[in-house]
Write a protein that holds these residues in place. Structure first.
Motif, PDB file in Angstrom:
ATOM      1  N   ASN A 111       0.829  -1.204   0.000  1.00  0.00           N
ATOM      2  CA  ASN A 111       0.000   0.000   0.000  1.00  0.00           C
ATOM      3  C   ASN A 111       0.866   1.258   0.000  1.00  0.00           C
ATOM      4  OD1 ASN A 111      -1.388   2.204   1.990  1.00  0.00           O
ATOM      5  ND2 ASN A 111      -2.844   1.321   0.527  1.00  0.00           N
ATOM      6  N   ILE A 112       1.941   1.236   0.776  1.00  0.00           N
ATOM      7  CA  ILE A 112       2.877   2.376   0.799  1.00  0.00           C
ATOM      8  C   ILE A 112       3.409   2.620  -0.606  1.00  0.00           C
ATOM      9  CG2 ILE A 112       5.144   3.170   1.615  1.00  0.00           C
ATOM     10  CD1 ILE A 112       4.643   1.349   4.139  1.00  0.00           C
ATOM     11  N   GLN A 113       3.848   1.548  -1.245  1.00  0.00           N
ATOM     12  CA  GLN A 113       4.440   1.685  -2.582  1.00  0.00           C
ATOM     13  C   GLN A 113       3.422   2.198  -3.583  1.00  0.00           C
ATOM     14  OE1 GLN A 113       7.867   1.067  -2.799  1.00  0.00           O
ATOM     15  NE2 GLN A 113       7.393   2.387  -4.504  1.00  0.00           N
ATOM     16  N   ARG A 114       2.226   1.675  -3.504  1.00  0.00           N
ATOM     17  CA  ARG A 114       1.162   2.120  -4.405  1.00  0.00           C
ATOM     18  C   ARG A 114       0.917   3.623  -4.236  1.00  0.00           C
ATOM     19  NH1 ARG A 114      -5.168   1.058  -3.703  1.00  0.00           N
ATOM     20  NH2 ARG A 114      -5.868   2.739  -5.050  1.00  0.00           N
ATOM     21  N   ARG A 115       0.786   4.069  -2.980  1.00  0.00           N
ATOM     22  CA  ARG A 115       0.532   5.490  -2.731  1.00  0.00           C
ATOM     23  C   ARG A 115       1.681   6.352  -3.231  1.00  0.00           C
ATOM     24  NH1 ARG A 115       0.243   7.210   2.269  1.00  0.00           N
ATOM     25  NH2 ARG A 115       1.237   5.426   3.210  1.00  0.00           N
ATOM     26  N   GLN A 116       2.914   5.881  -3.038  1.00  0.00           N
ATOM     27  CA  GLN A 116       4.062   6.633  -3.549  1.00  0.00           C
ATOM     28  C   GLN A 116       3.963   6.797  -5.060  1.00  0.00           C
ATOM     29  OE1 GLN A 116       7.506   4.455  -1.796  1.00  0.00           O
ATOM     30  NE2 GLN A 116       8.346   6.502  -1.603  1.00  0.00           N
ATOM     31  N   PHE A 117       3.729   5.706  -5.747  1.00  0.00           N
ATOM     32  CA  PHE A 117       3.670   5.771  -7.204  1.00  0.00           C
ATOM     33  C   PHE A 117       2.476   6.581  -7.685  1.00  0.00           C
ATOM     34  CE2 PHE A 117       6.345   1.711  -7.509  1.00  0.00           C
ATOM     35  CZ  PHE A 117       7.495   2.421  -7.795  1.00  0.00           C
ATOM     36  N   GLU A 118       1.336   6.412  -7.029  1.00  0.00           N
ATOM     37  CA  GLU A 118       0.156   7.177  -7.434  1.00  0.00           C
ATOM     38  C   GLU A 118       0.404   8.676  -7.334  1.00  0.00           C
ATOM     39  OE1 GLU A 118      -4.119   5.212  -6.719  1.00  0.00           O
ATOM     40  OE2 GLU A 118      -2.953   5.474  -4.876  1.00  0.00           O
ATOM     41  N   GLN A 119       1.030   9.086  -6.258  1.00  0.00           N
ATOM     42  CA  GLN A 119       1.180  10.512  -6.005  1.00  0.00           C
ATOM     43  C   GLN A 119       2.427  11.118  -6.625  1.00  0.00           C
ATOM     44  OE1 GLN A 119       0.320  11.752  -1.969  1.00  0.00           O
ATOM     45  NE2 GLN A 119      -1.033  10.008  -1.693  1.00  0.00           N
TER      46      GLN A 119
ATOM     47  N   GLY B 212       0.179  -0.894 -18.998  1.00  0.00           N
ATOM     48  CA  GLY B 212      -0.739  -2.040 -19.031  1.00  0.00           C
ATOM     49  C   GLY B 212      -2.181  -1.715 -18.672  1.00  0.00           C
ATOM     50  N   GLY B 213      -2.400  -0.517 -18.135  1.00  0.00           N
ATOM     51  CA  GLY B 213      -3.761  -0.097 -17.825  1.00  0.00           C
ATOM     52  C   GLY B 213      -4.350  -0.676 -16.547  1.00  0.00           C
ATOM     53  N   TRP B 214      -3.502  -1.270 -15.704  1.00  0.00           N
ATOM     54  CA  TRP B 214      -4.011  -1.798 -14.448  1.00  0.00           C
ATOM     55  C   TRP B 214      -4.481  -0.663 -13.557  1.00  0.00           C
ATOM     56  CZ3 TRP B 214      -0.855  -6.194 -11.754  1.00  0.00           C
ATOM     57  CH2 TRP B 214      -0.762  -7.304 -12.598  1.00  0.00           C
ATOM     58  N   ALA B 215      -5.508  -0.918 -12.768  1.00  0.00           N
ATOM     59  CA  ALA B 215      -5.923   0.017 -11.724  1.00  0.00           C
ATOM     60  C   ALA B 215      -4.898  -0.061 -10.598  1.00  0.00           C
ATOM     61  CB  ALA B 215      -7.302  -0.351 -11.201  1.00  0.00           C
ATOM     62  N   ALA B 216      -4.780   1.010  -9.846  1.00  0.00           N
ATOM     63  CA  ALA B 216      -3.825   1.041  -8.735  1.00  0.00           C
ATOM     64  C   ALA B 216      -4.133  -0.044  -7.705  1.00  0.00           C
ATOM     65  CB  ALA B 216      -3.813   2.418  -8.091  1.00  0.00           C
ATOM     66  N   ASP B 217      -5.419  -0.334  -7.478  1.00  0.00           N
ATOM     67  CA  ASP B 217      -5.806  -1.408  -6.547  1.00  0.00           C
ATOM     68  C   ASP B 217      -5.258  -2.755  -7.004  1.00  0.00           C
ATOM     69  OD1 ASP B 217      -7.245   0.317  -4.923  1.00  0.00           O
ATOM     70  OD2 ASP B 217      -9.193  -0.240  -5.745  1.00  0.00           O
ATOM     71  N   ARG B 218      -5.356  -2.991  -8.303  1.00  0.00           N
ATOM     72  CA  ARG B 218      -4.858  -4.263  -8.839  1.00  0.00           C
ATOM     73  C   ARG B 218      -3.347  -4.352  -8.656  1.00  0.00           C
ATOM     74  NH1 ARG B 218      -5.397  -6.570 -15.053  1.00  0.00           N
ATOM     75  NH2 ARG B 218      -4.507  -8.622 -14.593  1.00  0.00           N
ATOM     76  N   TYR B 219      -2.627  -3.247  -8.918  1.00  0.00           N
ATOM     77  CA  TYR B 219      -1.176  -3.230  -8.710  1.00  0.00           C
ATOM     78  C   TYR B 219      -0.853  -3.546  -7.246  1.00  0.00           C
ATOM     79  CZ  TYR B 219       3.443  -1.405  -7.669  1.00  0.00           C
ATOM     80  OH  TYR B 219       4.724  -1.266  -7.203  1.00  0.00           O
ATOM     81  N   GLU B 220      -1.542  -2.888  -6.330  1.00  0.00           N
ATOM     82  CA  GLU B 220      -1.281  -3.101  -4.903  1.00  0.00           C
ATOM     83  C   GLU B 220      -1.517  -4.561  -4.521  1.00  0.00           C
ATOM     84  OE1 GLU B 220      -3.042  -1.770  -0.556  1.00  0.00           O
ATOM     85  OE2 GLU B 220      -3.278  -0.377  -2.234  1.00  0.00           O
ATOM     86  N   ASP B 221      -2.622  -5.135  -4.989  1.00  0.00           N
ATOM     87  CA  ASP B 221      -2.920  -6.547  -4.697  1.00  0.00           C
ATOM     88  C   ASP B 221      -1.853  -7.458  -5.280  1.00  0.00           C
ATOM     89  OD1 ASP B 221      -5.225  -5.806  -3.352  1.00  0.00           O
ATOM     90  OD2 ASP B 221      -6.564  -6.292  -5.024  1.00  0.00           O
TER      91      ASP B 221
END
Length: 187
Positions: free
Chosen positions: A85-93, A166-175
């Protein structure tokens, strides 16, 4: 303070659109509607603007506290999910800022040194996490190997490939990342 924010906002947009090398102080001045001498006075140059952008975004994420929360999880799987989740938030922001930093490092030695420092800090944080869960690592997986796997899975290029290209949603990446960390690291 508003002037610095205005400059940083204009620079971030231009860096993302034109690249670090392709963006000039003159173009930032035009986009921010602020005279170039004011920009030099406020920041000193492009590298300082980029660093200010990165620090501002990273400050909102409170990464150190988030890593502490991951370490505090009694179940190592939950800790790795928190890390994902930390990594996802970093990349998202701030994926755009990370990408700009990588480009800038090829031409700016100060930025290249910053990237080395950032990478060393990340590795220390990841090593601390892997050392904390060492008793639960896969048999025959050393802490060093665990850190290497962790570092490979959280590369910005992986995020770019899966989410941006690849068009993945951020949730999918995090999972996916959580599952990969758990599968690759834990017994």
């Amino acid at each position: 303070m508003a002037t610095k924010a205005q400059i940083a906002s204009a620079a971030r947009a231009l860096f993302a659109a034109q690249g670090y090398v392709g963006t000039t102080i003159a173009s930032i001045a035009e986009a921010a509607d602020i005279p170039a001498p004011t920009i030099y006075s406020a920041f000193g140059g492009k590298a300082a603007i980029l660093k200010a952008i990165a620090w501002d975004v990273a400050g909102t994420l409170d990464i150190d506290r988030a890593h502490e929360q991951a370490l505090a999880q009694p179940d190592p799987r939950d800790g790795l999910r928190t890390a994902a989740n930390i990594q996802r938030r970093q990349f998202e922001q701030m994926y755009d800022v990370i990408d700009i930093y990588q480009e800038a490092a090829r031409t700016d030695p100060d930025i290249a040194r910053d990237i080395q420092t950032i990478a060393a800090n990340r590795e220390r944080a990841f090593r601390r996490h892997i050392e904390a869960i060492a008793p639960q690592l896969r048999p025959s997986l050393s802490v060093d190997e665990g850190v290497t796997i962790y570092l490979a899975l959280v590369l910005p290029e992986v995020y770019r490939t899966l989410v941006i290209e690849g068009g993945w949603a951020a949730d999918r990446y995090e999972d996916w990342l959580a599952g990969a960390l758990i599968t690759q690291l834990l017994a």
